[in-house]
Design an enzyme around this catalytic site. Structure first.
Site, PDB file in Angstrom:
ATOM      1  N   SER A   6      62.318  23.141  -5.861  1.00 31.47           N
ATOM      2  CA  SER A   6      61.453  22.494  -6.837  1.00 31.47           C
ATOM      3  C   SER A   6      61.148  21.060  -6.389  1.00 31.47           C
ATOM      4  O   SER A   6      60.605  20.853  -5.305  1.00 31.47           O
ATOM      5  CB  SER A   6      62.108  22.539  -8.219  1.00 31.47           C
ATOM      6  OG  SER A   6      61.204  22.155  -9.230  1.00 31.47           O
ATOM      7  N   ASP A  60      54.774  31.590 -11.213  1.00 38.87           N
ATOM      8  CA  ASP A  60      55.584  30.405 -11.487  1.00 38.87           C
ATOM      9  C   ASP A  60      54.848  29.498 -12.467  1.00 38.87           C
ATOM     10  O   ASP A  60      53.780  28.967 -12.154  1.00 38.87           O
ATOM     11  CB  ASP A  60      55.844  29.656 -10.178  1.00 38.87           C
ATOM     12  CG  ASP A  60      56.791  28.469 -10.335  1.00 38.87           C
ATOM     13  OD1 ASP A  60      57.008  28.017 -11.475  1.00 38.87           O
ATOM     14  OD2 ASP A  60      57.302  27.993  -9.310  1.00 38.87           O
ATOM     15  N   HIS A  69      59.965  30.460 -11.779  1.00 37.92           N
ATOM     16  CA  HIS A  69      60.382  29.198 -11.154  1.00 37.92           C
ATOM     17  C   HIS A  69      61.880  29.244 -10.895  1.00 37.92           C
ATOM     18  O   HIS A  69      62.690  29.221 -11.821  1.00 37.92           O
ATOM     19  CB  HIS A  69      60.025  28.023 -12.065  1.00 37.92           C
ATOM     20  CG  HIS A  69      60.202  26.678 -11.416  1.00 37.92           C
ATOM     21  ND1 HIS A  69      59.359  26.213 -10.429  1.00 37.92           N
ATOM     22  CD2 HIS A  69      61.130  25.703 -11.593  1.00 37.92           C
ATOM     23  CE1 HIS A  69      59.746  25.010 -10.044  1.00 37.92           C
ATOM     24  NE2 HIS A  69      60.825  24.680 -10.730  1.00 37.92           N
TER      25      HIS A  69
END
Length: 429
Positions: free
Chosen positions: A229, A355, A384
């Protein structure tokens, strides 16, 4: 073509009706064709429940193999040494939507036992960075400490070394004999702030300090960087800034937000705002409040704490802290998509098309097609940092297997990897 069977335990017929409505809404939202809902209900006894539960099955037709966008040579290398890239990813049957994958992973994923050795290192501005090490001194594959390959792990926005995805990554690396070090962003590793400065996706100075430190400790050990991320954004920005002087043999990113503006727009959609955005903003505000005494000398902490979205937080805190004229300027600088051509080391990037943090239209597909050192792997589902598979997805998942196979491929076949990415031998030495 495939058949996806889903089983979910529910306690009442009302729960069944509501669950089916939710699933039908998710199916309509994702626009998946040829969906057949099997609403027959079988009575089963759950091992940990005294009452009789109801189980339903869902079958969805048409699964896609992940799309691998890269040069032909990089593709050959990955398919040979990292076969998971060609596997069909079948998400957990009762948890295939992007939002569900994202949420359930936090609730259900196991936490492998990891014993860290903490180290605090100082920075040029007088601050400190918390590093969590797993030295893996018992490694049979690499008994010599000085040459043991090292994996540098960068967690996400509010994450640290205790996140489940970090623990699973460490487990994958140590079982292969490697050393690990987790770079905790300032203020999130349990350490006190010594200066009024935290971190952002565009500022790579702390990462540069960490890489230099690790390289000084183990100059003969190959070093690979992996980021999740925001950690992946930071890693990509670092690789773009340093080019051939990055000091890494390869990079691996997972669930990166390639265009920060597009990510914000996605997270500001009503459902995403309610489920994800407010929670992340609240976590960031708690971190600021924890370090209030140090930070109130440079920002209006009370004003920051009123932020209800990530964008509001970045407007009131991040862009001010790091001297940007506006939040828009910060987002443009933080976005790694347009910087990929400046990178020189081999990079594998994993993203899911569903996502909620990184919309698929913002993925750098065109760039990945023409850059010899970049491979973009896109799954249809996964959410995600989710990538849950199996009926009870507590253990190792698709993302974990990809991580393990790629780092082993990079460490075991460095020459082949350089050749596949058209990198001269001396660039990464």
């Amino acid at each position: 073509m495939f058949v996806l069977n889903a089983c979910q335990v529910i306690s009442t017929s009302e729960d069944l009706t509501e669950t089916l409505r939710t699933l039908q809404a998710e199916i309509a939202y994702l626009d998946i064709p040829q969906v057949v809902l099997l609403t027959h209900v079988d009575k089963v006894c759950h091992a940990v429940q005294e009452d009789v539960t109801l189980v339903y099955s869902i079958r969805i037709l048409q699964e896609k193999t992940p799309v691998l966008v890269c040069s032909d040579a990089f593709r050959v290398f990955l398919q040979r040494h990292c076969p998971v890239v060609a596997e069909r990813f079948s998400p957990t049957p009762w948890c295939w939507g992007g939002r569900l994958q994202t949420l359930v992973r936090v609730l259900i994923k196991s936490s492998p036992q990891v014993d860290y050795r903490n180290e605090l290192i100082r920075t040029a501005d007088g601050g400190q960075i918390s590093l969590d090490w797993v030295d893996n001194g018992a490694s049979a594959a690499y008994p010599e400490c000085y040459s043991r390959p090292t994996v540098l792990i960068l967690p996400g926005l509010t994450g640290n070394s205790r996140q489940t995805y970090v623990l699973h990554a460490v487990s994958q690396a140590t079982r292969r004999g490697y050393r690990c070090v987790v770079f905790n962003n300032r203020g999130f590793g349990g350490e006190e702030l010594l200066t009024p400065l935290t971190f952002c996706a565009a500022d790579t100075s702390d990462l540069e300090r960490v890489v230099l430190h690790v390289r000084e400790l183990f100059p003969q050990a190959p070093l690979l960087g992996t980021g999740v991320s925001l950690g992946g954004m930071l890693l990509l920005n670092y690789l773009a800034r340093k080019g051939s002087e990055a000091g890494l043999v390869a990079g691996l990113t997972m669930s990166v937000s390639w265009d920060t503006l597009e990510s914000c727009a996605s997270l500001e959609q009503p459902i995403n705002r309610l489920i994800f955005n407010r929670h992340l903003a609240s976590s960031l505000c708690r971190a600021i409040n924890r370090h209030r005494k140090m930070l109130e000398t440079v920002v209006d902490v009370d004003h920051v704490l009123k932020a209800r979205t990530i964008r509001e937080f970045d407007e009131r805190y991040t862009s001010v802290m790091f001297g940007y004229k506006s939040c828009l300027d910060y987002y443009q600088e933080a976005s790694p998509n347009y910087k990929l051509p400046r990178t020189t080391v081999p990079i594998l990037c994993l993203n899911a098309a569903d996502d909620p943090f990184s919309p698929k239209h913002a993925l750098p597909v065109a760039l990945a097609k023409r850059l010899p050192n970049v491979a973009l792997l896109v799954t249809s589902h996964g959410g995600h940092i989710g990538y849950l598979e199996g009926l009870y997805p507590r253990g190792e998942g698709y993302m974990d297997r990809l991580f393990g196979q790629f780092i082993q491929a990079a460490f075991d076949h460095p020459g082949d990897l350089k050749g596949a990415c058209s990198i001269k031998e001396d660039l990464l030495d």
